[in-house]
Design a protein around this motif. Structure first.
Motif, PDB file in Angstrom:
ATOM      1  N   TYR A  72      -8.321  11.475  -5.019  1.00  0.00           N
ATOM      2  CA  TYR A  72      -7.397  10.342  -4.927  1.00  0.00           C
ATOM      3  C   TYR A  72      -8.146   9.019  -4.996  1.00  0.00           C
ATOM      4  O   TYR A  72      -7.627   8.032  -5.475  1.00  0.00           O
ATOM      5  N   ASP A 103       2.564  15.958  -8.441  1.00  0.00           N
ATOM      6  CA  ASP A 103       3.986  15.698  -8.224  1.00  0.00           C
ATOM      7  C   ASP A 103       4.461  16.349  -6.931  1.00  0.00           C
ATOM      8  O   ASP A 103       5.516  16.001  -6.412  1.00  0.00           O
ATOM      9  N   GLN A 126       1.505   9.746   1.173  1.00  0.00           N
ATOM     10  CA  GLN A 126       2.541   8.712   1.077  1.00  0.00           C
ATOM     11  C   GLN A 126       1.955   7.449   0.447  1.00  0.00           C
ATOM     12  O   GLN A 126       2.560   6.851  -0.447  1.00  0.00           O
ATOM     13  N   TYR A 128      -0.594   7.249  -1.559  1.00  0.00           N
ATOM     14  CA  TYR A 128      -0.912   7.516  -2.963  1.00  0.00           C
ATOM     15  C   TYR A 128       0.329   7.853  -3.790  1.00  0.00           C
ATOM     16  O   TYR A 128       0.224   8.141  -4.972  1.00  0.00           O
ATOM     17  N   LYS A 129       1.479   7.816  -3.136  1.00  0.00           N
ATOM     18  CA  LYS A 129       2.781   7.996  -3.803  1.00  0.00           C
ATOM     19  C   LYS A 129       2.973   9.377  -4.438  1.00  0.00           C
ATOM     20  O   LYS A 129       3.508   9.517  -5.531  1.00  0.00           O
ATOM     21  N   PRO A 131       5.125  12.321  -4.872  1.00  0.00           N
ATOM     22  CA  PRO A 131       6.579  12.372  -4.697  1.00  0.00           C
ATOM     23  C   PRO A 131       7.091  13.376  -3.658  1.00  0.00           C
ATOM     24  O   PRO A 131       8.069  13.099  -2.974  1.00  0.00           O
ATOM     25  N   LEU A 148       9.362  11.296  -1.271  1.00  0.00           N
ATOM     26  CA  LEU A 148       9.048   9.877  -1.239  1.00  0.00           C
ATOM     27  C   LEU A 148      10.271   9.076  -1.665  1.00  0.00           C
ATOM     28  O   LEU A 148      10.836   9.310  -2.725  1.00  0.00           O
ATOM     29  N   GLU A 149      10.693   8.184  -0.812  1.00  0.00           N
ATOM     30  CA  GLU A 149      11.826   7.300  -1.103  1.00  0.00           C
ATOM     31  C   GLU A 149      11.325   5.879  -0.915  1.00  0.00           C
ATOM     32  O   GLU A 149      10.992   5.481   0.200  1.00  0.00           O
ATOM     33  N   ARG A 150      11.235   5.153  -2.004  1.00  0.00           N
ATOM     34  CA  ARG A 150      10.594   3.838  -2.042  1.00  0.00           C
ATOM     35  C   ARG A 150       9.140   3.999  -1.618  1.00  0.00           C
ATOM     36  O   ARG A 150       8.372   4.611  -2.309  1.00  0.00           O
ATOM     37  N   GLU A 151       8.774   3.515  -0.463  1.00  0.00           N
ATOM     38  CA  GLU A 151       7.371   3.562  -0.008  1.00  0.00           C
ATOM     39  C   GLU A 151       7.114   4.608   1.069  1.00  0.00           C
ATOM     40  O   GLU A 151       5.970   4.772   1.497  1.00  0.00           O
ATOM     41  N   HIS A 152       8.162   5.307   1.538  1.00  0.00           N
ATOM     42  CA  HIS A 152       8.009   6.181   2.702  1.00  0.00           C
ATOM     43  C   HIS A 152       8.604   7.557   2.458  1.00  0.00           C
ATOM     44  O   HIS A 152       9.560   7.715   1.700  1.00  0.00           O
ATOM     45  N   TYR A 153       8.020   8.549   3.156  1.00  0.00           N
ATOM     46  CA  TYR A 153       8.580   9.888   3.108  1.00  0.00           C
ATOM     47  C   TYR A 153       9.810   9.988   3.996  1.00  0.00           C
ATOM     48  O   TYR A 153       9.874   9.364   5.054  1.00  0.00           O
TER      49      TYR A 153
END
Length: 188
Positions: A72, A103, A126, A128-129, A131, A148-153
């Motif tokens: 990462y 993913d 989270q 490193y995004k 999903p 992942l929803e926007r910036e948070h799990y």
């Protein structure tokens, strides 16, 4: 007082020549727990259920790998129990140490290392995004699937598998349309 120097992927590669089960977490080389039967059975049971997705091309197909190192950053290169990449995003079979964000990542907790999977790893993935992040506890027979929803799990799915009937036909994001048998995963 001397500042602690963060370890790098190069340090990890040098240390891994000693055949130890190690990974790089937040700049620290960490020894991985000894494998135990509950962990191995859950990992193998889940891996086997993904074979139809692995064989599919393009839309709906996945590269699912076990014990895969993902770089990462220069200071964070964990070895995931399972990780997957959508074939529509990554059509050619991956080779070597992965440097492409997965993913989906699945970690199976190990006694004494729960904090790494439930807290440290969750926050890093989270950031490193990644999903989707699944957390499985073979001892408790539980699964929590984060999305992942926007910036948070957020918790997209959770189940406690003490009833084989309930856990034998689960459809869990991101694998829409693919039925998973967690009774089998947990050795029932």
């Amino acid at each position: 007082m001397e500042a602690t120097k963060l370890k790098t992927v190069d340090d990890l590669l040098l240390a891994s020549q000693q055949d130890e089960r190690i990974e790089l977490i937040n700049g620290e080389i960490v020894k991985r727990p000894m494998a135990r039967s509950e962990h191995a059975m859950a990992q193998a049971g889940l891996s086997g259920q993904f074979l139809p997705l692995w064989r599919k091309d393009g839309s709906g197909g996945w590269w699912i790998m076990s014990e895969i190192s993902v770089r990462y950053s220069e200071h964070h290169c964990p070895t995931h129990d399972l990780a997957g990449w959508r074939k529509e995003r990554f059509p050619h079979r991956p080779t070597g140490m992965m440097e492409i964000i997965p993913d989906w990542v699945c970690e199976i907790t190990s006694p004494g290392h729960e904090r790494k999977d439930t807290f440290t790893q969750l926050l890093r993935l989270q950031a490193y995004k990644v999903p989707y992040y699944w957390l499985i506890s073979p001892e408790d027979k539980t699964l929590i699937a984060y999305e992942l929803e926007r910036e948070h799990y957020r918790v997209a799915f959770s189940v406690e598998c003490h009833d084989v009937e309930v856990c034998s036909k689960l459809v869990i994001p991101p694998f829409a349309g693919h039925v998973l048998d967690f009774g089998y995963v947990f050795g029932e």
